[in-house]
Design a protein around this motif. Sequence first.
Motif, PDB file in Angstrom:
ATOM      1  N   VAL A  84      -3.581   3.413  -2.149  1.00 35.93           N
ATOM      2  CA  VAL A  84      -3.563   2.491  -3.286  1.00 35.93           C
ATOM      3  C   VAL A  84      -3.007   1.150  -2.816  1.00 35.93           C
ATOM      4  O   VAL A  84      -2.015   1.095  -2.102  1.00 35.93           O
ATOM      5  CB  VAL A  84      -2.680   3.053  -4.422  1.00 35.93           C
ATOM      6  N   PHE A  85      -3.681   0.078  -3.226  1.00 41.52           N
ATOM      7  CA  PHE A  85      -3.221  -1.275  -2.964  1.00 41.52           C
ATOM      8  C   PHE A  85      -2.696  -1.838  -4.278  1.00 41.52           C
ATOM      9  O   PHE A  85      -3.379  -1.792  -5.297  1.00 41.52           O
ATOM     10  CB  PHE A  85      -4.369  -2.149  -2.451  1.00 41.52           C
ATOM     11  N   SER A 142      -3.672   9.540 -14.812  1.00 40.70           N
ATOM     12  CA  SER A 142      -4.165  10.922 -14.725  1.00 40.70           C
ATOM     13  C   SER A 142      -3.432  11.704 -13.634  1.00 40.70           C
ATOM     14  O   SER A 142      -3.058  12.864 -13.845  1.00 40.70           O
ATOM     15  CB  SER A 142      -5.670  10.948 -14.481  1.00 40.70           C
ATOM     16  N   CYS A 143      -3.207  11.107 -12.473  1.00 50.42           N
ATOM     17  CA  CYS A 143      -2.467  11.799 -11.404  1.00 50.42           C
ATOM     18  C   CYS A 143      -1.012  12.022 -11.813  1.00 50.42           C
ATOM     19  O   CYS A 143      -0.431  13.063 -11.518  1.00 50.42           O
ATOM     20  CB  CYS A 143      -2.532  11.006 -10.105  1.00 50.42           C
ATOM     21  N   SER A 144      -0.445  11.051 -12.503  1.00 52.78           N
ATOM     22  CA  SER A 144       0.928  11.185 -12.971  1.00 52.78           C
ATOM     23  C   SER A 144       1.052  12.359 -13.943  1.00 52.78           C
ATOM     24  O   SER A 144       1.986  13.163 -13.851  1.00 52.78           O
ATOM     25  CB  SER A 144       1.358   9.892 -13.654  1.00 52.78           C
ATOM     26  N   THR A 200       0.844  -1.199   0.000  1.00 54.67           N
ATOM     27  CA  THR A 200       0.000   0.000   0.000  1.00 54.67           C
ATOM     28  C   THR A 200       0.878   1.248   0.000  1.00 54.67           C
ATOM     29  O   THR A 200       1.979   1.253   0.547  1.00 54.67           O
ATOM     30  CB  THR A 200      -0.930   0.058   1.227  1.00 54.67           C
ATOM     31  N   PHE A 201       0.370   2.274  -0.653  1.00 58.50           N
ATOM     32  CA  PHE A 201       1.025   3.574  -0.624  1.00 58.50           C
ATOM     33  C   PHE A 201      -0.036   4.633  -0.860  1.00 58.50           C
ATOM     34  O   PHE A 201      -1.153   4.337  -1.256  1.00 58.50           O
ATOM     35  CB  PHE A 201       2.149   3.668  -1.674  1.00 58.50           C
ATOM     36  N   TYR A 202       0.311   5.882  -0.613  1.00 56.11           N
ATOM     37  CA  TYR A 202      -0.602   6.996  -0.855  1.00 56.11           C
ATOM     38  C   TYR A 202      -0.120   7.759  -2.081  1.00 56.11           C
ATOM     39  O   TYR A 202       1.061   8.088  -2.189  1.00 56.11           O
ATOM     40  CB  TYR A 202      -0.660   7.937   0.358  1.00 56.11           C
ATOM     41  N   CYS A 203      -1.036   8.011  -2.996  1.00 53.59           N
ATOM     42  CA  CYS A 203      -0.728   8.759  -4.211  1.00 53.59           C
ATOM     43  C   CYS A 203      -0.219  10.142  -3.811  1.00 53.59           C
ATOM     44  O   CYS A 203      -0.823  10.827  -2.986  1.00 53.59           O
ATOM     45  CB  CYS A 203      -1.990   8.888  -5.067  1.00 53.59           C
ATOM     46  N   ASN A 228       6.005   2.965  -7.314  1.00 56.55           N
ATOM     47  CA  ASN A 228       4.960   3.867  -7.793  1.00 56.55           C
ATOM     48  C   ASN A 228       4.774   5.018  -6.831  1.00 56.55           C
ATOM     49  O   ASN A 228       4.872   4.866  -5.625  1.00 56.55           O
ATOM     50  CB  ASN A 228       3.641   3.124  -7.956  1.00 56.55           C
ATOM     51  N   LYS A 229       4.451   6.191  -7.391  1.00 55.11           N
ATOM     52  CA  LYS A 229       4.189   7.383  -6.591  1.00 55.11           C
ATOM     53  C   LYS A 229       2.762   7.858  -6.775  1.00 55.11           C
ATOM     54  O   LYS A 229       2.246   8.595  -5.964  1.00 55.11           O
ATOM     55  CB  LYS A 229       5.144   8.507  -7.007  1.00 55.11           C
ATOM     56  N   TYR A 230       2.138   7.454  -7.892  1.00 56.14           N
ATOM     57  CA  TYR A 230       0.814   7.943  -8.244  1.00 56.14           C
ATOM     58  C   TYR A 230      -0.137   6.784  -8.458  1.00 56.14           C
ATOM     59  O   TYR A 230       0.263   5.696  -8.859  1.00 56.14           O
ATOM     60  CB  TYR A 230       0.889   8.806  -9.509  1.00 56.14           C
ATOM     61  N   CYS A 231      -1.421   7.052  -8.234  1.00 58.51           N
ATOM     62  CA  CYS A 231      -2.418   5.987  -8.322  1.00 58.51           C
ATOM     63  C   CYS A 231      -2.735   5.608  -9.761  1.00 58.51           C
ATOM     64  O   CYS A 231      -3.186   4.502 -10.018  1.00 58.51           O
ATOM     65  CB  CYS A 231      -3.698   6.385  -7.584  1.00 58.51           C
TER      66      CYS A 231
END
Length: 73
Positions: free
Chosen positions: A17-18, A33-35, A7-10, A27-30
């Motif tokens: 995000v799982f 589109s966020c990227s 898990t991480f947070y966008c 990964n840094k983004y969900c």
Amino acid sequence: MGTRTHTFYCEWCHTQVFIDSNSDYRNKYCGLSCSKMARQQYLRVTRKRYQNSRKGKLKHAERQKCYRERQKL
């Protein structure tokens, strides 16, 4: 042996995000589109920093001078 999830947070929208740990490439983004939004923001800040630098101001003045010369024709 089951699939492990990570898990991480966008960094853009702060959504949790799982993700399958086998698919996790830091990964840094969900999603895409966020990227893209983060990339646009990064470029906006970078352009502004350049335009406020001495070199950026001189380049801008040079472009404006050329533009004014073209308008006289």
